[in-house]
Design a protein around this motif. Structure first.
Motif, PDB file in Angstrom:
ATOM      1  N   CYS A 191       0.837  -1.221   0.000  1.00 35.58           N
ATOM      2  CA  CYS A 191       0.000   0.000   0.000  1.00 35.58           C
ATOM      3  C   CYS A 191       0.862   1.256   0.000  1.00 35.58           C
ATOM      4  O   CYS A 191       0.414   2.311   0.494  1.00 35.58           O
ATOM      5  CB  CYS A 191      -0.912   0.006   1.222  1.00 35.58           C
ATOM      6  SG  CYS A 191      -2.108  -1.305   1.248  1.00 35.58           S
ATOM      7  N   LEU A 206      -4.432   2.222   5.645  1.00 33.72           N
ATOM      8  CA  LEU A 206      -5.039   1.398   4.600  1.00 33.72           C
ATOM      9  C   LEU A 206      -4.574  -0.057   4.740  1.00 33.72           C
ATOM     10  O   LEU A 206      -5.369  -0.995   4.637  1.00 33.72           O
ATOM     11  CB  LEU A 206      -4.653   1.940   3.215  1.00 33.72           C
ATOM     12  CG  LEU A 206      -5.146   1.140   2.018  1.00 33.72           C
ATOM     13  CD1 LEU A 206      -6.668   1.121   1.964  1.00 33.72           C
ATOM     14  CD2 LEU A 206      -4.599   1.707   0.704  1.00 33.72           C
ATOM     15  N   MET A 243      -6.953  -3.233   5.328  1.00 34.99           N
ATOM     16  CA  MET A 243      -6.951  -4.352   4.375  1.00 34.99           C
ATOM     17  C   MET A 243      -6.646  -5.668   5.103  1.00 34.99           C
ATOM     18  O   MET A 243      -7.244  -6.702   4.815  1.00 34.99           O
ATOM     19  CB  MET A 243      -5.898  -4.122   3.281  1.00 34.99           C
ATOM     20  CG  MET A 243      -6.225  -3.000   2.329  1.00 34.99           C
ATOM     21  SD  MET A 243      -7.520  -3.475   1.175  1.00 34.99           S
ATOM     22  CE  MET A 243      -8.750  -2.285   1.512  1.00 34.99           C
ATOM     23  N   GLU A 301      -9.704  -6.700   6.977  1.00 33.61           N
ATOM     24  CA  GLU A 301     -10.716  -7.235   6.060  1.00 33.61           C
ATOM     25  C   GLU A 301     -10.317  -8.635   5.589  1.00 33.61           C
ATOM     26  O   GLU A 301     -11.172  -9.516   5.453  1.00 33.61           O
ATOM     27  CB  GLU A 301     -10.825  -6.283   4.862  1.00 33.61           C
ATOM     28  CG  GLU A 301     -12.240  -6.154   4.349  1.00 33.61           C
ATOM     29  CD  GLU A 301     -12.337  -5.122   3.229  1.00 33.61           C
ATOM     30  OE1 GLU A 301     -11.769  -4.017   3.410  1.00 33.61           O
ATOM     31  OE2 GLU A 301     -12.929  -5.435   2.189  1.00 33.61           O
ATOM     32  N   LEU A 357      -7.529  -8.360  -2.153  1.00 29.47           N
ATOM     33  CA  LEU A 357      -8.240  -7.193  -1.608  1.00 29.47           C
ATOM     34  C   LEU A 357      -7.508  -5.905  -1.948  1.00 29.47           C
ATOM     35  O   LEU A 357      -8.117  -4.932  -2.391  1.00 29.47           O
ATOM     36  CB  LEU A 357      -8.361  -7.324  -0.082  1.00 29.47           C
ATOM     37  CG  LEU A 357      -9.457  -8.250   0.438  1.00 29.47           C
ATOM     38  CD1 LEU A 357      -9.311  -8.455   1.945  1.00 29.47           C
ATOM     39  CD2 LEU A 357     -10.833  -7.665   0.142  1.00 29.47           C
ATOM     40  N   VAL A 358      -6.196  -5.921  -1.731  1.00 29.99           N
ATOM     41  CA  VAL A 358      -5.420  -4.696  -1.995  1.00 29.99           C
ATOM     42  C   VAL A 358      -5.452  -4.350  -3.476  1.00 29.99           C
ATOM     43  O   VAL A 358      -5.659  -3.195  -3.858  1.00 29.99           O
ATOM     44  CB  VAL A 358      -3.963  -4.844  -1.505  1.00 29.99           C
ATOM     45  CG1 VAL A 358      -3.128  -3.643  -1.908  1.00 29.99           C
ATOM     46  CG2 VAL A 358      -3.924  -5.006   0.012  1.00 29.99           C
ATOM     47  N   SER A 374      -7.705  -5.177  -5.730  1.00 25.23           N
ATOM     48  CA  SER A 374      -8.998  -4.694  -6.204  1.00 25.23           C
ATOM     49  C   SER A 374      -9.274  -3.302  -5.615  1.00 25.23           C
ATOM     50  O   SER A 374      -9.888  -2.471  -6.279  1.00 25.23           O
ATOM     51  CB  SER A 374     -10.126  -5.679  -5.910  1.00 25.23           C
ATOM     52  OG  SER A 374     -10.411  -5.690  -4.560  1.00 25.23           O
ATOM     53  N   HIS A 375      -8.772  -3.046  -4.412  1.00 24.08           N
ATOM     54  CA  HIS A 375      -8.916  -1.696  -3.852  1.00 24.08           C
ATOM     55  C   HIS A 375      -8.141  -0.681  -4.700  1.00 24.08           C
ATOM     56  O   HIS A 375      -8.635   0.398  -4.994  1.00 24.08           O
ATOM     57  CB  HIS A 375      -8.398  -1.665  -2.406  1.00 24.08           C
ATOM     58  CG  HIS A 375      -8.422  -0.308  -1.792  1.00 24.08           C
ATOM     59  ND1 HIS A 375      -9.545   0.190  -1.150  1.00 24.08           N
ATOM     60  CD2 HIS A 375      -7.501   0.682  -1.736  1.00 24.08           C
ATOM     61  CE1 HIS A 375      -9.289   1.407  -0.731  1.00 24.08           C
ATOM     62  NE2 HIS A 375      -8.058   1.742  -1.064  1.00 24.08           N
ATOM     63  N   LYS A 376      -6.945  -1.088  -5.099  1.00 18.54           N
ATOM     64  CA  LYS A 376      -6.123  -0.181  -5.911  1.00 18.54           C
ATOM     65  C   LYS A 376      -6.784   0.105  -7.253  1.00 18.54           C
ATOM     66  O   LYS A 376      -6.743   1.220  -7.755  1.00 18.54           O
ATOM     67  CB  LYS A 376      -4.742  -0.801  -6.154  1.00 18.54           C
ATOM     68  CG  LYS A 376      -3.769  -0.563  -5.001  1.00 18.54           C
ATOM     69  CD  LYS A 376      -2.399  -1.078  -5.361  1.00 18.54           C
ATOM     70  CE  LYS A 376      -1.369  -0.662  -4.343  1.00 18.54           C
ATOM     71  NZ  LYS A 376      -0.041  -1.218  -4.637  1.00 18.54           N
ATOM     72  N   LYS A 403     -10.020  -0.012  -7.901  1.00 20.63           N
ATOM     73  CA  LYS A 403     -11.226   0.804  -7.714  1.00 20.63           C
ATOM     74  C   LYS A 403     -10.885   2.245  -7.338  1.00 20.63           C
ATOM     75  O   LYS A 403     -11.500   3.179  -7.794  1.00 20.63           O
ATOM     76  CB  LYS A 403     -12.082   0.207  -6.594  1.00 20.63           C
ATOM     77  CG  LYS A 403     -13.019  -0.880  -7.059  1.00 20.63           C
ATOM     78  CD  LYS A 403     -13.953  -1.255  -5.921  1.00 20.63           C
ATOM     79  CE  LYS A 403     -13.919  -2.764  -5.724  1.00 20.63           C
ATOM     80  NZ  LYS A 403     -14.352  -3.187  -4.403  1.00 20.63           N
ATOM     81  N   LYS A 404      -9.911   2.380  -6.443  1.00 17.95           N
ATOM     82  CA  LYS A 404      -9.655   3.691  -5.845  1.00 17.95           C
ATOM     83  C   LYS A 404      -8.432   4.383  -6.457  1.00 17.95           C
ATOM     84  O   LYS A 404      -7.923   5.320  -5.858  1.00 17.95           O
ATOM     85  CB  LYS A 404      -9.423   3.534  -4.341  1.00 17.95           C
ATOM     86  CG  LYS A 404     -10.549   2.857  -3.606  1.00 17.95           C
ATOM     87  CD  LYS A 404     -11.550   3.867  -3.106  1.00 17.95           C
ATOM     88  CE  LYS A 404     -12.692   3.168  -2.415  1.00 17.95           C
ATOM     89  NZ  LYS A 404     -13.712   4.076  -1.931  1.00 17.95           N
TER      90      LYS A 404
END
Lengths: 128, 185
Positions: free
Chosen positions: B39, B45, B49, B52, B81-82, B84-86, B88-89
């Motif tokens: 991250c 974050l 993560m 989660e 997770l990381v 897909s977060h990256k 999306k965000k």
């Protein structure tokens, strides 16, 4: 940083022209050394409430799995009791009791009480 | 009593949440540290993560077949997770958090001893994929196959990342190694 820059300047040209041997990684000693250094210099992150936060957000365990666990514990206690009963010399105790004139009712009472105590202890121990 | 992962997982599946707390304590430091790197140093974050990932792993535990190690499986969930977060965000990176983390890092860097500092700087010379591959294989002890499954990359690509990174690090850190070998350290 100074030492790193010094070493780096000395070797900058070599980084971009790596030999095949280097790329293939034929130096197990270096691997072990690097691995050791990376692990040694990694800080341990204190729990600092992290675990508790995770546990708070977990969904409650399903009743089904609780019931299954309880059934398993009762089954283990019954099996253990059966093994003890199988090995116990009831006939000899019975004969001895008759010889010693111990009343049948008190003997049965003692037997029931000790079985109950053993089963309760077993259940408590299993739950803990 | 320290139970192994398999025993703890069986207990969790049987409804014993305390067994899961043991698994969380066992892996929290390593996973949080790994995710901090992934991250870009954003500690908040990374911790979110990691949290989660542990929760998702708990929910999916009854389906865990045990054909991989629990740690490999957990890392795979966390990396997914990381990533897909990256994805999306991507435009909304918390730049403040990253800057704060970097300034904290530079303070830490100044406090580090020579070897640790140079190792850290050398790792920063690697590409992100190389750094992750080295981290998983050489720091965490995952096999190339396990690292490939965590990073969702072909095995050959992971091997290539590790080999190139190793060669680069070998060059950058050679002087330290020579000093250790010659007993100057």
């Amino acid at each position: 940083m100074a030492s790193f820059d010094r070493h780096r300047n000395r070797r900058d040209n070599r980084v971009d022209t790596l030999s095949d041997t280097a790329i293939e990684g034929k130096d197990p000693d270096f691997d072990a050394w690097l691995s050791q250094q990376l692990q040694f210099h990694e800080p341990y992150l204190d729990n600092d409430g992290f675990c508790e936060q995770v546990m708070e957000q977990l969904p409650a365990p399903s009743r089904r799995s609780e019931r299954r666990a309880a059934r398993f514990q009762y089954g283990a206690v019954v099996a253990a009791s059966a093994i003890v009963a199988w090995q116990f010399p009831f006939d000899r105790v019975w004969m001895e009791a008759l010889q010693q004139s111990i009343s049948l009712y008190s003997l049965v009472g003692v037997g029931i009480l000790s079985s109950l105590a053993a089963m309760t202890g077993g259940i408590l121990a299993a739950r803990r | 009593m320290d139970l192994n992962d398999g025993d703890l997982i069986r207990r969790v599946v049987d409804g014993d949440q305390r067994a899961y707390a043991q698994l969380v304590r066992r892996y929290q430091s390593q996973l949080r540290f790994s995710l901090r790197q992934l991250c870009d140093g954003d500690r908040g974050l990374a911790d979110d993560m990691a949290q989660e990932a542990f929760i998702k792993a708990y929910k999916a535990l009854p389906a865990f077949r045990g054909d991989a190690r629990f740690s490999t499986w957990l890392y795979r969930i966390a990396y997914n997770l990381v990533m897909s977060h990256k994805r999306k965000k991507a435009p909304d990176v918390d730049q403040e958090a990253v800057d704060r983390a970097r300034s904290e890092e530079s303070v830490e860097e100044a406090q580090q001893l020579g070897m640790a500092r140079d190792l850290d700087s050398a790792m920063k010379e690697l590409s992100e994929a190389q750094r992750q591959a080295v981290h998983l294989c050489m720091q965490r002890g995952f096999s190339h196959e396990e690292a490939a499954s965590i990073m969702k990359l072909p095995l050959g690509t992971v091997k290539s990342h590790v080999n190139r990174a190793r060669a680069k690090l070998q060059t950058l850190l050679q002087a330290w190694r020579e000093e250790v070998v010659s007993g100057q350290l």
